[in-house]
Design an enzyme around this catalytic site. Structure first.
Site, PDB file in Angstrom:
ATOM      1  N   LYS A 233      47.567  30.705  34.399  1.00 53.81           N
ATOM      2  CA  LYS A 233      47.556  32.003  35.231  1.00 53.81           C
ATOM      3  C   LYS A 233      46.876  32.915  34.475  1.00 53.81           C
ATOM      4  O   LYS A 233      46.678  33.122  33.185  1.00 53.81           O
ATOM      5  CB  LYS A 233      48.975  32.425  35.234  1.00 53.81           C
ATOM      6  CG  LYS A 233      49.690  31.796  36.612  1.00 53.81           C
ATOM      7  CD  LYS A 233      51.206  32.073  36.547  1.00 53.81           C
ATOM      8  CE  LYS A 233      52.110  31.289  37.600  1.00 53.81           C
ATOM      9  NZ  LYS A 233      53.395  31.895  37.764  1.00 53.81           N
ATOM     10  N   LEU A 234      46.141  33.837  34.996  1.00 52.08           N
ATOM     11  CA  LEU A 234      45.246  34.901  34.469  1.00 52.08           C
ATOM     12  C   LEU A 234      45.922  35.838  33.642  1.00 52.08           C
ATOM     13  O   LEU A 234      45.628  36.099  32.638  1.00 52.08           O
ATOM     14  CB  LEU A 234      44.056  35.575  35.407  1.00 52.08           C
ATOM     15  CG  LEU A 234      43.000  34.695  36.105  1.00 52.08           C
ATOM     16  CD1 LEU A 234      42.110  35.532  36.856  1.00 52.08           C
ATOM     17  CD2 LEU A 234      42.446  33.991  34.896  1.00 52.08           C
ATOM     18  N   SER A 235      47.285  36.134  34.095  1.00 56.84           N
ATOM     19  CA  SER A 235      48.125  37.024  33.547  1.00 56.84           C
ATOM     20  C   SER A 235      48.669  36.739  32.213  1.00 56.84           C
ATOM     21  O   SER A 235      49.229  37.247  31.327  1.00 56.84           O
ATOM     22  CB  SER A 235      49.165  37.588  34.349  1.00 56.84           C
ATOM     23  OG  SER A 235      49.780  36.285  34.683  1.00 56.84           O
ATOM     24  N   LYS A 236      48.497  35.320  31.900  1.00 56.27           N
ATOM     25  CA  LYS A 236      48.834  34.426  30.840  1.00 56.27           C
ATOM     26  C   LYS A 236      47.816  34.110  29.810  1.00 56.27           C
ATOM     27  O   LYS A 236      48.037  33.403  28.761  1.00 56.27           O
ATOM     28  CB  LYS A 236      49.899  33.399  31.104  1.00 56.27           C
ATOM     29  CG  LYS A 236      50.983  33.740  32.196  1.00 56.27           C
ATOM     30  CD  LYS A 236      52.090  34.472  31.359  1.00 56.27           C
ATOM     31  CE  LYS A 236      53.222  34.733  32.542  1.00 56.27           C
ATOM     32  NZ  LYS A 236      54.355  35.448  31.801  1.00 56.27           N
ATOM     33  N   SER A 237      46.528  34.237  30.128  1.00 54.25           N
ATOM     34  CA  SER A 237      45.451  33.879  29.494  1.00 54.25           C
ATOM     35  C   SER A 237      44.432  34.857  29.020  1.00 54.25           C
ATOM     36  O   SER A 237      44.901  36.036  29.305  1.00 54.25           O
ATOM     37  CB  SER A 237      44.536  32.820  30.241  1.00 54.25           C
ATOM     38  OG  SER A 237      43.842  33.403  31.104  1.00 54.25           O
TER      39      SER A 237
END
Length: 306
Positions: A231-235
């Site tokens: 997920k972009l929020s985690k990367s």
């Protein structure tokens, strides 16, 4: 024979939390909700979900709104701040309490550990000075609806969710109550947002029913993943979108919505791109599934794992 009331005007919304700058995943939700509203000739509103002061970043709301404007995504009306809506939430809560649909709860998270945090009955042995308020979910309460993107959704609220919080023990209003009250107050007819909120929708529909409110239509967009499936929020890919150069991110979001590149290929400004996108947008092309990869957006094709 009485004349039926006129249909509600089509109205969508984008509702970010002011916890940081606008990232690509949020831009995807903003563009998707804007396109769904515009395709029906409807209005598009923006609501700031500033209900959780400990998580908020000073200046984030203003920065998010500035970014939206730079991308051409300008709301059709005044921005609503949930921090100003306490009286409306309190009125709804008092109504639920009076009807027996809500109750004061002294249970702590630790007390509910045996049920995985799911509240089915109060187990607190001593009163707390700061009790929460929960919605009473009776046994065999199942909510089913058809999502415009994800298809049939069904959830047994009693078994999977339990009695859920309406006002937290710290006095903050819970998201589920606030979003239901505000969607009704703003006349929202279609909620388009990320699939991370898919599991919350049955709770909101049930709460709407308890309050005698109409339910909007729901469409949950696939979550944006980076090239490695995170997920972009985690990367590391979760960098703020660039206000000074909006077109690359707008093109990537358009592609992630499953739309072909050709209609917007010649657009040289955000306003030109949005105008072309509005004319060409086809909801049937939006990928089903809860996640979509950012890796293939350069050619307008999107991988959408189920």
């Amino acid at each position: 024979m009485p004349t039926p009331p006129p249909p509600r005007p089509e109205r969508g919304r984008f509702a970010p939390s002011p916890t940081g700058p606008l990232h690509f995943g949020s831009l995807l939700a903003a563009l998707g909700s804007w396109l769904y509203a515009r395709r029906a000739g409807g209005q598009w509103l923006v609501r700031i979900e500033d209900l959780d002061p400990p998580r908020e970043v000073p200046g984030a709301a203003a920065a998010q709104l500035r970014t939206l404007h730079a991308f051409g995504l300008v709301p059709d009306g005044e921005v609503l701040y949930q921090s100003s809506r306490g009286e409306a939430y309190r009125a709804a809560l008092e109504r639920l309490l009076a009807n027996g649909d809500a109750f004061v709860c002294h249970c702590s998270r630790a007390a509910l550990a045996a049920t995985g945090g799911i509240h089915r009955r109060c187990v607190a042995e001593t009163p707390r000075p700061d009790p929460a308020v929960r919605l009473r979910v009776r046994p065999a309460t199942r909510v089913a609806y058809r999502d415009l993107i994800q298809g049939a959704v069904s959830q047994d609220l009693a078994e999977e969710v339990g009695d859920f919080v309406l006002r937290r023990a710290d006095g903050c209003w819970a998201y589920q109550l606030a979003v239901v009250v505000d969607d009704a107050a703003q006349g929202i007819t279609e909620v388009v947002r990320g699939a991370d909120l898919l599991a919350s929708t049955p709770r909101q529909i049930h709460l709407q029913q308890r309050l005698g409110l109409s339910s909007p239509r729901y469409a949950h967009l696939p979550l944006a993943l980076d090239d490695h499936g995170r997920k972009l929020s985690k990367s590391l890919s979760s960098l703020p979108v660039d206000e000074a150069d909006p077109l690359p991110a707008l093109r990537a979001a358009w592609a992630m919505l499953g739309q072909p590149a050709a209609p917007i290929a010649s657009a040289g400004s955000p306003s030109a791109l949005l105008s072309a996108a509005q004319r060409a947008f086809d909801p049937a092309l939006v990928p089903r599934g809860r996640e979509a990869s950012l890796a293939a957006t350069h050619n307008g094709n999107v991988t959408a794992p189920s």
